[in-house]
Design an enzyme around this catalytic site. Structure first.
Site, PDB file in Angstrom:
ATOM      1  N   ARG A 294      12.141   5.317  -1.822  1.00 34.85           N
ATOM      2  CA  ARG A 294      12.235   3.934  -2.281  1.00 34.85           C
ATOM      3  C   ARG A 294      12.133   3.865  -3.812  1.00 34.85           C
ATOM      4  NH1 ARG A 294       8.762   0.073   1.339  1.00 34.85           N
ATOM      5  NH2 ARG A 294       7.027   0.768   0.070  1.00 34.85           N
TER       6      ARG A 294
ATOM      7  N   LYS B  27       1.336  -2.518   8.555  1.00 33.95           N
ATOM      8  CA  LYS B  27       0.358  -3.519   8.999  1.00 33.95           C
ATOM      9  C   LYS B  27       0.776  -4.934   8.590  1.00 33.95           C
ATOM     10  CE  LYS B  27      -3.172  -1.688   6.883  1.00 33.95           C
ATOM     11  NZ  LYS B  27      -2.458  -0.612   6.179  1.00 33.95           N
TER      12      LYS B  27
ATOM     13  N   ARG C 257     -13.266  -1.837   5.585  1.00 30.65           N
ATOM     14  CA  ARG C 257     -12.703  -0.615   4.990  1.00 30.65           C
ATOM     15  C   ARG C 257     -13.590   0.601   5.226  1.00 30.65           C
ATOM     16  NH1 ARG C 257      -8.360  -1.545   1.509  1.00 30.65           N
ATOM     17  NH2 ARG C 257      -8.278  -3.637   0.660  1.00 30.65           N
TER      18      ARG C 257
END
Length: 196
Positions: free
Chosen positions: A127, A13, A88
């Site tokens: 990662r 996003k 949210r």
């Protein structure tokens, strides 16, 4: 262009918001940033938020909607905005709809980046391992356990927004697992239809 981008943490996003900001010249409105700015500016709603936070309480939906209401009146948001991290919950979406209706403003689109959650967790784990292998500290957001907790919170609180906006014929879904430029192109296609 007035937009909401939906999708779990790590869906892209932020990356896509940055590209929309550059393309359309509209601000990305983060509720956290707006809250801090309102407190710093000492606006009436900012002072209210400051006293709530000073008590260690969470800022209510009414205060957050009030801060959004003030922010979208600013000059740079007159031509549109992207809401980041808000709403949210369905209750927040309902409060946002009511506030926008009072102002005579409508959202143009709600775009959801659909992703494979297992693949997202895999990305975060890789990662984190790569960062550790370089001898660097792992960012808090890249901690796989913390990431799973954020995903769970998204699933229980925010995912129901998909149905809320789908029921209002506002939801557009795109494949968030596609290469970044393909996601951008898909979003452009959605936005072009609304700009016409």
């Amino acid at each position: 262009m007035r937009l909401i981008l939906l999708g779990p943490p790590g869906a892209g996003k932020g990356t896509q918001s940055t590209r929309i900001v550059e393309r359309y010249g509209i601000p990305q409105l983060s509720t956290g940033d707006m809250l801090r700015a309102a407190v710093t500016a000492g606006t009436p709603i900012g002072l209210e938020a400051k006293s709530v936070m000073a008590r260690g309480d969470l800022v209510s939906d009414d205060i957050v909607v009030g801060i959004v209401a003030d922010r979208i009146e600013e000059e740079d948001a007159k031509g549109g905005f992207i809401l980041d991290g808000f709403p949210r919950t369905v209750a927040q979406a309902e409060a946002l709809d009511a506030m926008l209706a009072k102002k005579g403003i409508e959202l143009d689109a709600v775009i959801e980046l659909k992703v494979d959650e297992d693949a997202l967790v895999g990305r975060i784990e890789k990662r984190a391992k790569d960062t550790e292998a370089r001898g660097e500290p792992v960012r808090k957001d890249d901690n796989p356990e913390a990431f799973r907790i954020r995903l769970d919170a998204y699933r229980s609180q925010t995912a129901p927004l998909s149905d809320y906006y789908r029921d209002r014929d506002m939801l557009h879904e795109t494949d968030g697992m596609a290469p970044m430029d393909e996601v951008t192109a898909a979003i452009e296609t959605i936005l072009a239809a609304h700009a016409a």
